[in-house]
Design a protein around this motif. Sequence first.
Motif, PDB file in Angstrom:
ATOM      1  N   LYS A  91      39.611  40.619  44.529  1.00  0.00           N
ATOM      2  CA  LYS A  91      39.761  39.211  44.185  1.00  0.00           C
ATOM      3  C   LYS A  91      38.376  38.600  44.028  1.00  0.00           C
ATOM      4  O   LYS A  91      37.482  38.863  44.830  1.00  0.00           O
ATOM      5  CB  LYS A  91      40.525  38.455  45.274  1.00  0.00           C
ATOM      6  CG  LYS A  91      41.963  38.883  45.394  1.00  0.00           C
ATOM      7  CD  LYS A  91      42.650  38.060  46.444  1.00  0.00           C
ATOM      8  CE  LYS A  91      44.099  38.500  46.595  1.00  0.00           C
ATOM      9  NZ  LYS A  91      44.791  37.750  47.635  1.00  0.00           N
ATOM     10  N   LEU A  92      38.233  37.809  43.021  1.00  0.00           N
ATOM     11  CA  LEU A  92      36.986  37.100  42.789  1.00  0.00           C
ATOM     12  C   LEU A  92      37.166  35.666  43.267  1.00  0.00           C
ATOM     13  O   LEU A  92      38.086  34.967  42.854  1.00  0.00           O
ATOM     14  CB  LEU A  92      36.632  37.110  41.298  1.00  0.00           C
ATOM     15  CG  LEU A  92      35.400  36.313  40.897  1.00  0.00           C
ATOM     16  CD1 LEU A  92      34.150  36.898  41.564  1.00  0.00           C
ATOM     17  CD2 LEU A  92      35.236  36.322  39.386  1.00  0.00           C
ATOM     18  N   HIS A  93      36.310  35.257  44.172  1.00  0.00           N
ATOM     19  CA  HIS A  93      36.375  33.898  44.702  1.00  0.00           C
ATOM     20  C   HIS A  93      35.195  33.109  44.151  1.00  0.00           C
ATOM     21  O   HIS A  93      34.053  33.553  44.235  1.00  0.00           O
ATOM     22  CB  HIS A  93      36.307  33.898  46.230  1.00  0.00           C
ATOM     23  CG  HIS A  93      37.447  34.612  46.865  1.00  0.00           C
ATOM     24  ND1 HIS A  93      38.665  34.003  47.064  1.00  0.00           N
ATOM     25  CD2 HIS A  93      37.566  35.881  47.313  1.00  0.00           C
ATOM     26  CE1 HIS A  93      39.485  34.883  47.627  1.00  0.00           C
ATOM     27  NE2 HIS A  93      38.836  36.029  47.794  1.00  0.00           N
ATOM     28  N   VAL A  94      35.473  31.968  43.599  1.00  0.00           N
ATOM     29  CA  VAL A  94      34.446  31.099  43.043  1.00  0.00           C
ATOM     30  C   VAL A  94      34.589  29.725  43.678  1.00  0.00           C
ATOM     31  O   VAL A  94      35.694  29.194  43.771  1.00  0.00           O
ATOM     32  CB  VAL A  94      34.583  30.981  41.507  1.00  0.00           C
ATOM     33  CG1 VAL A  94      33.536  30.035  40.953  1.00  0.00           C
ATOM     34  CG2 VAL A  94      34.461  32.350  40.854  1.00  0.00           C
ATOM     35  N   ALA A  95      33.484  29.176  44.101  1.00  0.00           N
ATOM     36  CA  ALA A  95      33.505  27.842  44.691  1.00  0.00           C
ATOM     37  C   ALA A  95      32.390  27.012  44.071  1.00  0.00           C
ATOM     38  O   ALA A  95      31.292  27.497  43.824  1.00  0.00           O
ATOM     39  CB  ALA A  95      33.307  27.926  46.194  1.00  0.00           C
ATOM     40  N   ARG A  96      32.701  25.758  43.823  1.00  0.00           N
ATOM     41  CA  ARG A  96      31.707  24.824  43.311  1.00  0.00           C
ATOM     42  C   ARG A  96      31.745  23.586  44.185  1.00  0.00           C
ATOM     43  O   ARG A  96      32.817  23.068  44.478  1.00  0.00           O
ATOM     44  CB  ARG A  96      32.001  24.436  41.876  1.00  0.00           C
ATOM     45  CG  ARG A  96      31.742  25.546  40.912  1.00  0.00           C
ATOM     46  CD  ARG A  96      31.720  24.996  39.496  1.00  0.00           C
ATOM     47  NE  ARG A  96      31.451  26.090  38.592  1.00  0.00           N
ATOM     48  CZ  ARG A  96      32.213  26.441  37.589  1.00  0.00           C
ATOM     49  NH1 ARG A  96      33.321  25.773  37.323  1.00  0.00           N
ATOM     50  NH2 ARG A  96      31.893  27.442  36.816  1.00  0.00           N
TER      51      ARG A  96
END
Length: 78
Positions: free
Chosen positions: A4-9
């Motif tokens: 799973k790729l987790h991206v946070a901004r």
Amino acid sequence: MARKLHVARVWQIEYKYPGMYGGDGQDIFYDILTMFEVDNSAEDAYTDDFEIARSGLQQLRKHISEQDETFRQNAEEF
């Protein structure tokens, strides 16, 4: 095995105390020039426009970068 790729901004600005207010920075800069005996044309710490010879700034850089005896003597004040 799945990945799973987790991206946070986060778009957030945090304001912090910079350590100086008003003319404090100007006072400190003048004190540093005086401490290291760098010639300048300022009459006092509150002179807005003054001149410093390039050689004076080079001398100050040398004191700080090489941490010579002048720097060590004034380290507590600096």
